[in-house]
Scaffold this motif. Structure first.
Motif, short mmCIF file in Angstrom:
data_model
loop_
_atom_site.label_atom_id
_atom_site.label_comp_id
_atom_site.label_asym_id
_atom_site.label_seq_id
_atom_site.Cartn_x
_atom_site.Cartn_y
_atom_site.Cartn_z
N ASN A 150 -49.44 -82.38 -47.15
CA ASN A 150 -48.10 -81.86 -47.03
C ASN A 150 -47.33 -82.64 -45.95
O ASN A 150 -46.13 -82.59 -45.73
CB ASN A 150 -48.25 -80.61 -46.41
N GLN A 173 -60.86 -79.36 -48.65
CA GLN A 173 -59.60 -78.98 -49.42
C GLN A 173 -58.37 -78.58 -48.22
O GLN A 173 -57.22 -79.04 -48.55
CB GLN A 173 -59.70 -77.66 -50.39
N ASP A 232 -55.79 -71.59 -52.28
CA ASP A 232 -56.03 -73.01 -52.59
C ASP A 232 -57.07 -73.23 -53.67
O ASP A 232 -57.78 -72.44 -54.26
CB ASP A 232 -56.94 -73.59 -51.32
N SER A 235 -54.87 -80.82 -47.85
CA SER A 235 -53.80 -80.11 -48.23
C SER A 235 -52.88 -80.34 -46.92
O SER A 235 -51.69 -80.48 -47.14
CB SER A 235 -53.87 -78.73 -48.31
#
Length: 542
Positions: A513, A505, A41, A509
């Motif tokens: 997605n 984060q 990440d 993420s």
């Protein structure tokens, strides 16, 4: 994330094979298949996640609503396991000082669709979040309460089997007499554990008590205690978490809850299982004792039934706490607070003061250490005053690595390279009590150093003795290291220090997605381009 399987086999030239037998082949030794998950990440500075975190806080501060918000949207698109995601969400809300509101939000949602008989017994986000919440905030409390009796069971190693189908008789003793004696032993352990639990209310973290006070209130609103045999419903809801998901599992598996460093042997494991079953039945308020299952536990039923009022009294006292706690109680797990992440005794020695003629742990000093997100402190004993403690700043750590056992003729050693000044460094050597403790210290230290910018890429796995490094034989004290360092290799568990940027984060993420899925469900009539991080949370708030 990348997931792959790897087949591991012994080397053909392995010295171990030659010592065994020249005829032994790799096929005879067997092989291992290891599944490896690699996730990379890119974590941005904290200000980029502020809109998302603000929206997450707002989503649990507003009154209960039926439409989806960022929390429910996240659950819809999260691809990782519920336990991992629940842990991340709990840590985010702990860091924001809003974990009580978050758990209250999830609990209310579960109550809306649950029946009394199965209340909080499923595998929902509410149950997972409450489980991980207790592990994150109350591990030290658990150790204070249960460790003495767990230590006693480990040390005594008594044979405590009470199942007639499993009993092993010896000498002239009959199975009946052995079972009678074993029941008495198990009962003594159960009494010790239950008394420790019942007297531990003041040791329980205030934020945990407040969270369960909110839970009790919601259960009583949904199932009024004066209607339709609901008198025990709130007790069963609370004990389902506190006893069935916290105390009983910790007794059953002490290593998983950091109560012991090693798994128990077979005999000790059986004793722990019997004690855990009794504590679990107490948590069930004796409601399942009439079933035909596990009738070998029947001799313990009177003890369990006698303690049911104590269980209720404990739960009543547990939630008897003010709704307006001070900031230090609610925000004690914020990243700015000096939470102790790991503590314990280590043997210590400075590299600059190594005795040339003395090696091993005997040449070191025994000191008690406390590790927080910002400091590594140590003193002569666990109860020494603050003024008698020495402090090392985490920001000045340059490397945390294991030490070659040959350097001090002792295993379980590791080192911390520390920046004293612009041009001067010091190496602190430590010896842990065993390999598990060594790895936990290394991992914990590396975790708090992840943001350090000047970590060394190479180091010396040995020590400077008699004018040369034991690892590479170089004779210059300031010689460049000879082995690659592994600062990013850590052990992941629920005791990781709060890291708001990394946790945010991960949430971002997952939302990113699943953006198209969410757009089609909630905004199908509005075409949206893929948003930037700064605008993502604004779109989700629609």
């Amino acid at each position: 994330p990348r997931v792959a399987w790897y087949r591991l086999v012994a080397r053909k030239s392995s010295p171990g094979l030659k010592r065994r037998s020249p005829e032994v082949t790799n096929e005879e030794l067997g092989s291992l298949r290891v599944m490896v998950l690699v996730r990379e990440d890119t974590i941005l500075p904290s200000q980029y996640y502020r809109p998302l975190l603000d929206l997450m806080v707002k989503s649990v501060q507003t009154p209960w609503v039926t439409y989806a918000n960022v929390v429910t949207m996240f659950e819809e698109v999260a691809v990782a396991g519920k336990t991992e995601m629940a842990t991340i969400m709990v840590k985010v809300y702990l860091g924001q000082g809003r974990v009580v509101e978050y758990l209250d939000f999830l609990n209310q949602r579960d109550l809306e669709k649950s029946e009394k008989a199965t209340l909080f017994r499923g595998n929902s986000y509410a149950t997972k979040a409450n489980d991980q919440f207790m592990k994150v905030v109350a591990t030290k409390y658990l150790q204070q309460v249960l460790k003495p009796v767990i230590d006693m069971i480990y040390e005594e190693k008594k044979y405590c089997e009470i199942d007639p189908t499993k009993i092993e008789t010896s000498g002239r003793q009959t199975a009946e007499s052995m079972i009678e004696a074993n029941v008495a032993t198990v009962a003594s352990y159960v009494l010790r554990a239950s008394k420790a639990i019942f007297s531990s209310v003041r040791q329980c973290p205030p934020v945990m008590r407040l969270a369960f006070k909110r839970l009790r209130k919601r259960v009583e609103e949904t199932f009024p205690p004066n209607e339709d045999d609901n008198a025990n419903t709130c007790y069963l809801a609370l004990s389902g978490f506190v006893f069935l998901r916290f105390f009983a599992p910790a007794i059953l598996s002490p290593k998983l809850f950091f109560l012991k460093d090693a798994h128990p042997d077979k005999r000790t494991s059986r004793t722990l299982t019997l004690v855990a079953k009794a504590i679990q039945n107490m948590g069930n308020l004796g409601g399942q004792l009439s079933s035909a299952k596990e009738m070998f536990m029947k001799p313990l039923h009177p003890l369990i039934v006698d303690n049911v009022p104590q269980v209720k009294d404990f739960l009543d006292r547990l939630v008897d706490i003010s709704d307006t706690l001070d900031d230090s109680s609610i925000h004690q797990y914020n990243t700015s607070a000096p939470v102790i992440l790991k503590e314990g005794y280590l043997m210590k020695k400075k590299g600059s003061s190594l005795a040339l003629d003395v090696v091993g742990a005997m040449a070191m000093q025994k000191r008690y250490f406390w590790l927080s997100r910002f400091t590594l402190m140590y003193g002569k004993a666990a109860d020494c005053s603050d003024k008698d403690r020495h402090t090392l700043s985490v920001q000045c750590i340059l490397a945390v690595e294991p030490v070659d056992p040959a350097a001090f003729q002792t295993p379980n050693a590791f080192q911390v390279v520390y920046q004293l000044s612009q041009s001067k460094t010091e190496i602190y050597y430590f010896v842990a009590k065993d390999v598990n403790d060594q790895q936990q210290w290394i991992s914990s230290l590396r975790k708090v150093c992840l943001q350090n910018r000047d970590m060394w890429p190479i180091y010396h796995p040995g020590a400077l003795r008699k004018g040369k490094w034991t690892c590479c034989q170089q004779m210059d004290k300031n010689a460049t290291g000879c082995s690659k360092s592994h600062g990013g290799v850590i052990l992941g568990d629920y005791q990781d220090p709060l890291d708001p940027e990394a946790e945010a984060q991960t949430i971002y993420s997952q939302l990113w997605n699943g953006f198209e899925t969410l757009r089609q469900k909630y905004c199908a009539d509005r075409p949206f381009p893929l948003p930037s991080l700064a605008t993502l949370t604004e779109d989700f708030s629609i």
